[in-house]
Design a protein around this motif. Sequence first.
Motif, PDB file in Angstrom:
ATOM      1  N   ARG B  21       0.833  -1.205   0.000  1.00 11.12           N
ATOM      2  CA  ARG B  21       0.000   0.000   0.000  1.00 11.12           C
ATOM      3  C   ARG B  21       0.875   1.266   0.000  1.00 11.12           C
ATOM      4  NH1 ARG B  21      -4.724   2.321  -1.574  1.00 11.12           N
ATOM      5  NH2 ARG B  21      -5.183   4.099  -0.265  1.00 11.12           N
ATOM      6  N   ARG B  23       3.788   1.564  -1.259  1.00 14.09           N
ATOM      7  CA  ARG B  23       4.304   1.739  -2.616  1.00 14.09           C
ATOM      8  C   ARG B  23       3.270   2.404  -3.528  1.00 14.09           C
ATOM      9  NH1 ARG B  23       7.863   3.032  -3.738  1.00 14.09           N
ATOM     10  NH2 ARG B  23       9.379   1.356  -3.542  1.00 14.09           N
ATOM     11  N   ARG B  24       2.003   1.966  -3.408  1.00 21.31           N
ATOM     12  CA  ARG B  24       0.972   2.566  -4.264  1.00 21.31           C
ATOM     13  C   ARG B  24       0.794   4.041  -3.961  1.00 21.31           C
ATOM     14  NH1 ARG B  24      -3.437  -2.405  -4.595  1.00 21.31           N
ATOM     15  NH2 ARG B  24      -1.886  -3.893  -5.335  1.00 21.31           N
ATOM     16  N   CYS B  25       0.939   4.383  -2.666  1.00 20.82           N
ATOM     17  CA  CYS B  25       0.719   5.786  -2.288  1.00 20.82           C
ATOM     18  C   CYS B  25       1.946   6.645  -2.567  1.00 20.82           C
ATOM     19  CB  CYS B  25       0.368   5.876  -0.804  1.00 20.82           C
ATOM     20  SG  CYS B  25      -1.174   5.041  -0.415  1.00 20.82           S
ATOM     21  N   PRO B  27       5.288   6.317  -4.970  1.00 21.64           N
ATOM     22  CA  PRO B  27       6.101   5.528  -5.906  1.00 21.64           C
ATOM     23  C   PRO B  27       7.594   5.677  -5.652  1.00 21.64           C
ATOM     24  CG  PRO B  27       4.513   6.935  -7.074  1.00 21.64           C
ATOM     25  CD  PRO B  27       4.479   7.345  -5.651  1.00 21.64           C
ATOM     26  N   LYS B  28       7.991   6.721  -4.922  1.00 21.16           N
ATOM     27  CA  LYS B  28       9.423   6.988  -4.754  1.00 21.16           C
ATOM     28  C   LYS B  28       9.969   6.537  -3.398  1.00 21.16           C
ATOM     29  CE  LYS B  28       9.821   8.796  -8.797  1.00 21.16           C
ATOM     30  NZ  LYS B  28      10.253   7.799  -9.803  1.00 21.16           N
ATOM     31  N   LYS B  79       6.929  -4.779  -7.075  1.00 20.85           N
ATOM     32  CA  LYS B  79       6.566  -3.667  -6.206  1.00 20.85           C
ATOM     33  C   LYS B  79       7.740  -2.767  -5.856  1.00 20.85           C
ATOM     34  CE  LYS B  79       2.917  -6.598  -4.374  1.00 20.85           C
ATOM     35  NZ  LYS B  79       1.585  -6.001  -4.605  1.00 20.85           N
ATOM     36  N   ASP B  80       8.926  -3.107  -6.343  1.00 20.36           N
ATOM     37  CA  ASP B  80      10.117  -2.350  -5.978  1.00 20.36           C
ATOM     38  C   ASP B  80      10.250  -2.235  -4.460  1.00 20.36           C
ATOM     39  OD1 ASP B  80      12.460  -0.969  -6.281  1.00 20.36           O
ATOM     40  OD2 ASP B  80      11.495   0.971  -6.629  1.00 20.36           O
ATOM     41  N   ARG B 320      -3.358  -1.861   5.277  1.00 19.62           N
ATOM     42  CA  ARG B 320      -3.747  -0.780   4.368  1.00 19.62           C
ATOM     43  C   ARG B 320      -3.717   0.573   5.065  1.00 19.62           C
ATOM     44  NH1 ARG B 320      -7.725   2.283   1.639  1.00 19.62           N
ATOM     45  NH2 ARG B 320      -7.840   1.859  -0.602  1.00 19.62           N
ATOM     46  N   ASP B 324      -1.123   3.709   4.185  1.00 12.98           N
ATOM     47  CA  ASP B 324      -1.549   5.094   3.956  1.00 12.98           C
ATOM     48  C   ASP B 324      -0.803   6.066   4.862  1.00 12.98           C
ATOM     49  OD1 ASP B 324      -3.398   4.508   2.028  1.00 12.98           O
ATOM     50  OD2 ASP B 324      -5.129   5.304   3.120  1.00 12.98           O
TER      51      ASP B 324
END
Lengths: 574, 574
Positions: B21, B23-25, B27-28, B79-80, B320, B324
């Motif tokens: 989660r 990572r999705r929020c 990306p860096k 997912k890096d 999750r 966040d």
Amino acid sequence: MSANKIVVIGGVATGPKAAARARRCDPKAEITIIEKGDFLSYAGCGMPFYIGGIVKEPNDLMSSPIGVVRDASFFKSVKDINVLTRTKAETIDCSAKTVEVIELSSGEKKKIPYDKLVLATGSNANRPPIPGINLSNVYTLGNMNDAIAIKQALLKAEVNKMVLVGAGLISLELAHAIQELKPGMDITIVELMEYLMPAQLDPEIAALVGKHLKQKGIKLLTSQKVSGFEGQGQVQKVNTVTDTLDADLVVVSAGARPEVELAVKAGIKLGPTGAIAVNEYMQTSDPDIYAGGDCAENVHFVTKKPVYIPMGSTANRHGRVIGDNVTGGKDTFPGVLGTTIVKVFDFNVGRTGVSETEAKKLGYGVTTFICPNPDRAHFYPGHNLIVIKLIADSKTRKLVGAQIVGTGDVNKRLDVAVAAISMGTTVDQLANFDLAYAPPFATAMDAMTHAANSLRNKLDGRAKSISSLQVKEKLDRGEDFILLDVRSPKEYEEARLPYANVKLIPLGKLRERLGELPKDKEIVTFCKLSMRGYEAQGILEGEGFTNVKFFEGGIAAWPFEVDTEKFKEVKTNA
Amino acid sequence: MSANKIVVIGGVATGPKAAARARRCDPKAEITIIEKGDFLSYAGCGMPFYIGGIVKEPNDLMSSPIGVVRDASFFKSVKDINVLTRTKAETIDCSAKTVEVIELSSGEKKKIPYDKLVLATGSNANRPPIPGINLSNVYTLGNMNDAIAIKQALLKAEVNKMVLVGAGLISLELAHAIQELKPGMDITIVELMEYLMPAQLDPEIAALVGKHLKQKGIKLLTSQKVSGFEGQGQVQKVNTVTDTLDADLVVVSAGARPEVELAVKAGIKLGPTGAIAVNEYMQTSDPDIYAGGDCAENVHFVTKKPVYIPMGSTANRHGRVIGDNVTGGKDTFPGVLGTTIVKVFDFNVGRTGVSETEAKKLGYGVTTFICPNPDRAHFYPGHNLIVIKLIADSKTRKLVGAQIVGTGDVNKRLDVAVAAISMGTTVDQLANFDLAYAPPFATAMDAMTHAANSLRNKLDGRAKSISSLQVKEKLDRGEDFILLDVRSPKEYEEARLPYANVKLIPLGKLRERLGELPKDKEIVTFCKLSMRGYEAQGILEGEGFTNVKFFEGGIAAWPFEVDTEKFKEVKTNA
């Protein structure tokens, strides 16, 4: 004080329930049910199952769960309720407070006085004025006698081609039932609107049901108006505006209309839907007369607008409220959500609340998401897929509708949606419901949790997605975009979208193969369900791609042709 | 600005979810997962199914729904996310914001800096200090290695007698799994408390599960403390305070305790349950350190008290929220209901919210009702019974708990209860939910609607009822009352309560046979489910009887012996 005289007209669902509840609330009331037919409390919703043979005898639909047939003597001895069968109510005198009835066998008339009157007159199957509709072997399915006649016709050796007019609940249940009864039968469903269950579903969900029907050998013709039936005494052909179908047997399912003749003659007001208008106490325009079940109008719980959605479950709930209120209570009925569930072959199809289509018509701003997920732990045998479409108010984030289809456990998730919508739940709240989990029953994050979280991502602008139909429209318009399949080569080999602009880069290789993708071109990512498609969108955006979206539901929710022929030359060396 | 450094300790459920989660929020972000074992994201809840053979390979519990094994390279490429397996976090330096880890194979140590740290250290199976617990063939089931060892032991020909210590979820699932794997196995469950699943169920519901276990050949000994294990190297006997049981194999399930050593060493506060205390953002006493899953405490959504209820579903939801919040979000977790579902042979057993037992302990005034009902239309084949116990706050009429058991569809109704409790629903609102109905899926009035309406009747003082256990206590005390069976003579012949004070008067004859009943004596009516018992109470009260009640659930919810031997001399001429 003399006993409260309660007269109930109609003996199928609402009527007996209202009478029984009234008895429980008032042991001394004089209660009478008037029913024009022979049958009491029969389960009309079971008729397709009788036709299919799952239910063996008409009587099985008339007994209570403990096997007692609920006839007049049952009502008298158990509930001290008088039941007059084969008795028709002819007129109501609202000022004298009497009902004039005729005993159908003898023709004898009499007046029955009431203090409180309950109208539970039900509905009739619509019989549209299509030329030739009175040919023999053209039926509607409105009552048990129809069901018995249809079954008898089906069992004849010479009946092999069947046309079902209307692609609503009854036709879908019938198609399934008939194939069970007579596996070789040629069955075609003809629907006026663009897709099946148009009153209940959105097109991309209906398309998934249609795909399943096709797999089961049922032909579905949509956007086809039936112009007439032809035959010598008995139907032989069904003409649509563009086509002619052979048919030995036809069942027309064109919805039901409320039976309101008695109410209208008595001056009781109808609502905008043509059913009897009632307030939250189920009272009609005459405060001593109540109405419920299929003859009465409902309020839609979300839109607060009057709707006509006759349902057996609603009829029973109405009955309890009326039973309370005719004995001095003040119970209220909060409205309906139009919840529907239907078994269509191996597919379970459910919906509740407002559809996206309805919402748009009513001018509501909604955001939707389509999310396929296994119904149980993927390692537990027998798990199946369900596709959940959630519809939320874009501003309040409250859930307002859900459509759920698939071979898995739709039933459970649908009722969670019903509860959520009934209580004004936001998708954020829904996502954190402590839903039941164990491998035989659900995934650790339940399918509903996944769907709610996905919709949250979309509402938050994090997930950028379009529907399968929107993808298809882009393809049909010949738009220049990349359909980026991020599944594994093995999955790709098993089933592919058959379009030239499909490019396969498995998710695990995407970061290292970014150079193969132009940054300025529109990219629509997808996978089997939706999660990798969404991840791919996130990766590409993180890497500076600016025109990326994924399509919701992936292959699992793709209602069109999929290329499943194995081929060696996989398009990529990944 | 340099990238946000997120370090996650623990790679099973919360950890990978939080990392993914995050990572999705963001990306860096630089994201690292530290896991001391080999396995990532494995489904611990699937272990009994692996033992039973339903799940074939340990690997099946480690792949994602699409069949991808989630190993370190999966996390990196997709997912890096950097994953360090076989790496143990040894200390946290909260002021320097570093974690010292040791690479277990090489013994190499290093410090990993973090901006945000996530503790997802999980839990360990309790291993109570019972004498002899270290004998061989005495196991706990805490991880996959335990599961593999237990299965190997079970498959030995000489292992035939098994004792499961503790009658909680794991023992019940194991009893079922073991009988599937090795049908002849002699299985005894020994429980310290008075009934099984004491942390989840009320006694009369637990008794129904116990009855089912007995039918399946499982022995259950309750109120029995295990005092020791005996044997020569390998276990041979299990001693309880009053008994000695032969055993070749023992699995002790004495609950789990949170793994908090690392947190405690770092000065992070624990809550009253001994798990890591967190606020609604899942933040620990150090605002840069979050905790979730089995190592963290939860708030009970109804009681608002801290509870320790480790669950895979909760762990994923925590992940999750944490994902966040470590990337700048402000998501909250609202608490848990202790929802549990478990398949025990053919019985589905579910519960949520507070039990009556807990409510009494906490001093809440609750009203409860036990309502058996078929799960689908009685005329639809394959319908099964479920017994629903609803628990409502007596003052507000809000649903606060539910326990549902039976061979039918418990799963659906349980999640309706979860949704209802989560949204503060009264039983009056619940009764009018427009729940899904079609004969293959539900009854016209769903089992939940019936249960809610029955509880409304009780809250309104209309239904006067007691539980099966209260009836049994009256019988055991030798009280003078009439147990009035109002079923049909046929039902009576099939199964009877074996007590001298049982009198049979079928409901249909009750009004005409009132003279057989003394008006001044206590009468407890009953039937198969509850409805006729309730009707009988109404009839008798309407006729001036003053001391009448019915017992909830009737024969269907009677957990004690029932006399099923057919006999000719029916006690009545009815």
